[in-house]
Design a protein around this motif. Sequence first.
Motif, PDB file in Angstrom:
ATOM      1  N   TYR A 299       0.832  -1.004   0.059  1.00 44.93           N
ATOM      2  CA  TYR A 299      -0.087  -0.205  -0.166  1.00 44.93           C
ATOM      3  C   TYR A 299       0.604   1.744  -0.031  1.00 44.93           C
ATOM      4  O   TYR A 299       0.470   2.370  -0.197  1.00 44.93           O
ATOM      5  CB  TYR A 299      -0.637   0.233   1.632  1.00 44.93           C
ATOM      6  CG  TYR A 299      -2.150  -1.296   1.047  1.00 44.93           C
ATOM      7  CD1 TYR A 299      -3.636  -0.210   0.471  1.00 44.93           C
ATOM      8  CD2 TYR A 299      -1.619  -2.235   1.517  1.00 44.93           C
ATOM      9  CE1 TYR A 299      -4.229  -1.565   0.425  1.00 44.93           C
ATOM     10  CE2 TYR A 299      -2.997  -3.100   1.095  1.00 44.93           C
ATOM     11  CZ  TYR A 299      -3.933  -2.420   0.451  1.00 44.93           C
ATOM     12  OH  TYR A 299      -5.655  -3.630   0.654  1.00 44.93           O
TER      13      TYR A 299
ATOM     14  N   GLY B  88       0.173   5.560   1.924  1.00 40.44           N
ATOM     15  CA  GLY B  88      -1.268   3.928   1.526  1.00 40.44           C
ATOM     16  C   GLY B  88      -1.945   2.966   3.296  1.00 40.44           C
ATOM     17  O   GLY B  88      -2.571   3.274   3.491  1.00 40.44           O
TER      18      GLY B  88
ATOM     19  N   PHE C 260       2.181   6.156  -1.447  1.00 37.76           N
ATOM     20  CA  PHE C 260       1.118   5.762  -1.843  1.00 37.76           C
ATOM     21  C   PHE C 260       1.175   4.464  -3.521  1.00 37.76           C
ATOM     22  O   PHE C 260       1.737   5.255  -3.904  1.00 37.76           O
ATOM     23  CB  PHE C 260      -0.218   7.203  -2.571  1.00 37.76           C
ATOM     24  CG  PHE C 260      -0.797   7.955  -0.490  1.00 37.76           C
ATOM     25  CD1 PHE C 260      -1.472   7.147  -0.020  1.00 37.76           C
ATOM     26  CD2 PHE C 260       0.092   9.124  -1.623  1.00 37.76           C
ATOM     27  CE1 PHE C 260      -1.548   8.469   1.165  1.00 37.76           C
ATOM     28  CE2 PHE C 260      -0.170   9.873  -0.264  1.00 37.76           C
ATOM     29  CZ  PHE C 260      -0.778   9.440   1.166  1.00 37.76           C
ATOM     30  N   GLN C 261       0.439   3.132  -2.673  1.00 41.06           N
ATOM     31  CA  GLN C 261       0.463   2.691  -4.536  1.00 41.06           C
ATOM     32  C   GLN C 261      -1.415   2.888  -4.587  1.00 41.06           C
ATOM     33  O   GLN C 261      -2.318   1.584  -3.944  1.00 41.06           O
ATOM     34  CB  GLN C 261       0.941   1.193  -4.107  1.00 41.06           C
ATOM     35  CG  GLN C 261       2.196   1.100  -3.609  1.00 41.06           C
ATOM     36  CD  GLN C 261       3.048   1.212  -4.455  1.00 41.06           C
ATOM     37  OE1 GLN C 261       2.338   1.107  -5.402  1.00 41.06           O
ATOM     38  NE2 GLN C 261       4.053   1.259  -4.760  1.00 41.06           N
ATOM     39  N   ALA C 262      -1.202   3.533  -5.694  1.00 38.01           N
ATOM     40  CA  ALA C 262      -2.836   3.525  -6.471  1.00 38.01           C
ATOM     41  C   ALA C 262      -3.674   2.137  -6.936  1.00 38.01           C
ATOM     42  O   ALA C 262      -4.461   2.195  -6.126  1.00 38.01           O
ATOM     43  CB  ALA C 262      -2.505   4.769  -7.139  1.00 38.01           C
TER      44      ALA C 262
ATOM     45  N   LEU D  61      -4.576   0.684  -3.202  1.00 40.66           N
ATOM     46  CA  LEU D  61      -5.872   2.045  -2.241  1.00 40.66           C
ATOM     47  C   LEU D  61      -7.394   1.568  -3.290  1.00 40.66           C
ATOM     48  O   LEU D  61      -8.383   1.748  -2.735  1.00 40.66           O
ATOM     49  CB  LEU D  61      -5.598   2.910  -2.801  1.00 40.66           C
ATOM     50  CG  LEU D  61      -3.893   3.020  -1.464  1.00 40.66           C
ATOM     51  CD1 LEU D  61      -3.861   4.757  -1.491  1.00 40.66           C
ATOM     52  CD2 LEU D  61      -4.317   2.691   0.092  1.00 40.66           C
ATOM     53  N   LEU D  62      -7.407   1.250  -4.914  1.00 36.75           N
ATOM     54  CA  LEU D  62      -8.557   1.552  -5.173  1.00 36.75           C
ATOM     55  C   LEU D  62      -9.506   0.230  -5.684  1.00 36.75           C
ATOM     56  O   LEU D  62     -10.154   0.038  -5.231  1.00 36.75           O
ATOM     57  CB  LEU D  62      -8.194   1.764  -6.985  1.00 36.75           C
ATOM     58  CG  LEU D  62      -7.783   3.282  -7.395  1.00 36.75           C
ATOM     59  CD1 LEU D  62      -7.084   3.858  -9.108  1.00 36.75           C
ATOM     60  CD2 LEU D  62      -8.883   4.447  -7.251  1.00 36.75           C
TER      61      LEU D  62
ATOM     62  N   TYR E 102      -6.510  -5.237  -7.773  1.00 30.92           N
ATOM     63  CA  TYR E 102      -5.622  -5.330  -7.714  1.00 30.92           C
ATOM     64  C   TYR E 102      -5.001  -5.948  -8.526  1.00 30.92           C
ATOM     65  O   TYR E 102      -3.425  -4.896  -9.406  1.00 30.92           O
ATOM     66  CB  TYR E 102      -4.971  -5.404  -6.087  1.00 30.92           C
ATOM     67  CG  TYR E 102      -3.489  -5.552  -6.064  1.00 30.92           C
ATOM     68  CD1 TYR E 102      -3.282  -3.703  -6.274  1.00 30.92           C
ATOM     69  CD2 TYR E 102      -2.488  -6.084  -5.423  1.00 30.92           C
ATOM     70  CE1 TYR E 102      -1.614  -3.846  -5.731  1.00 30.92           C
ATOM     71  CE2 TYR E 102      -0.986  -6.298  -5.527  1.00 30.92           C
ATOM     72  CZ  TYR E 102      -1.017  -4.519  -5.784  1.00 30.92           C
ATOM     73  OH  TYR E 102       0.392  -4.751  -5.401  1.00 30.92           O
TER      74      TYR E 102
ATOM     75  N   ARG F  69      -1.130   0.265 -14.822  1.00 36.56           N
ATOM     76  CA  ARG F  69      -0.519   1.155 -14.759  1.00 36.56           C
ATOM     77  C   ARG F  69       2.041   0.380 -15.443  1.00 36.56           C
ATOM     78  O   ARG F  69       1.867   1.678 -16.103  1.00 36.56           O
ATOM     79  CB  ARG F  69      -0.404   1.014 -13.426  1.00 36.56           C
ATOM     80  CG  ARG F  69       0.225   2.296 -12.371  1.00 36.56           C
ATOM     81  CD  ARG F  69       1.366   2.464 -10.912  1.00 36.56           C
ATOM     82  NE  ARG F  69       2.078   1.549 -10.414  1.00 36.56           N
ATOM     83  CZ  ARG F  69       2.472   0.477  -9.243  1.00 36.56           C
ATOM     84  NH1 ARG F  69       1.712   2.131  -8.547  1.00 36.56           N
ATOM     85  NH2 ARG F  69       2.623   0.298  -8.761  1.00 36.56           N
TER      86      ARG F  69
END
Length: 479
Positions: free
Chosen positions: A100, A104, A420-422, A425-426, A463, A470
């Motif tokens: 995270y 995050g 942050f690891q988008a 988190l998303l 994830y 990404r």
Amino acid sequence: MTQNDMQQKKFPVINLDLLPTGPESRTWSFSHYFSVWMGSVHNIPSYVTIGGFFALGLSTGQVFAVISCAALLVAVLLVLNGHAGNKYGVPFSILLRASYGGKGAILPGFFRGIVAGIMWFGLQTYAGSVAVSIFIGTFFPGFLTLGGNYDFLGLNLPGLLSFVLFWLINILFIFADVNTLGKLTKTVTVLVFIVFGGMSVWSIQLAGGIYPILAFEPTGGGNVSLILLISCISAIVATWVAPILSVSDITRYSRSDHAHSSGQFAGIVATYLLFALASISIIIGSEIAFGVPVWNVLEVVDKFDSVFAVILSLMTLALATLSVNIVGNIIPAANQLTSLFPAKLNFKKSALAVATIGVALLPWKLMENATSIFTFLNMVGALLSPVIGVMLTHYYLISKRMIDLDSVYGIPGKQAAAAFQAPALLATVLTGGLSLLGSRIEALEVFYTVSSLLGIAVSAGLYLSFYCARTFFVQKQHK
């Protein structure tokens, strides 16, 4: 210089309680892990949950199948998520940063440590205090009528005194070391097999034998849908999502990977087999004998004629509840608070804060009937199960079981983990959001009723998809 001293020198900016464990701290063997979750299975809220299954109309065979399936899932998830803790000696609050990011990790850590940890602490403390009340009342019957109509936010005076007493016992264990905790769990194991095995025999005799229990069909029940069965499995798994998440808090003390993996798997399966036998025979046996199902195991204890049996049973329930409260609630919640405020808090200060806040949540409200606990379980499953999916996907599929400790600890002069690891988190927010919306929107109801199972699977898929997308765009931009 000990290994722990060397770790402190290597990670000078980190709170001592969060350092990777050295060899001298790795003292737990197979027997410790076989027994560590005994109290997490055989505790008062667990029996309330099974009582809820029968109230929903499940038959004896269906309840046994639900318990068995849930036990296998829980055992596998505990072993898988405990690997990193043993390999690197890091607590859950630090391990979160790998998937995270440094900042995050605060969100899922808050869900686990602050929301679930503190709420479960309060719930288990109240459950144990009820056993304490009956225990004291066995010797001093007048205790149960103290205070007359006195009411403290829903608790009478005996209930309040017992709650405070059991709360103080929990506090004492905050100042004990991990080896003392290990001795407690081993003691609980012996008592659990004696007491709940005895309860099973007593209930079977009460019902007139094993056949009436096996043939029993609940009033208006037996014909249940597949989705209801799956939701019941999910409900049991939901009671475990918090311990599964933070299992590295105890596997970091394991002597070897085999010690914790084989110990946890064997312990969970064996314990749940006994639990299935005990819970089914107690609930159905009491309904056959008394005409009313006894879904609270404390009411069963209250019916024993032998004072010795009552004392032994209540002591076992109280110790089992105490062990799960320390391992499953206080340790992860305190570690998370310490991780958030490393300069101001250590483990003991954080644990005291957790215990204090847990009292203010009025946990006794969750134990008022056989089904009220399901709302809490679904909420916990919705918030925490996505984190399990993300952590397992990152550790096994993305990082290939490799963690850069310098990065997650943020050592000066080293490349720190991203803030942050988008993708993580998303995936967590979207999956958790779907589950919570399911309580309001009929079309999404399945995400709520089986939140702990779907949460793990959906968040893992999201994830992995977000992470690969990404990576693809980053590589494309660099070409």
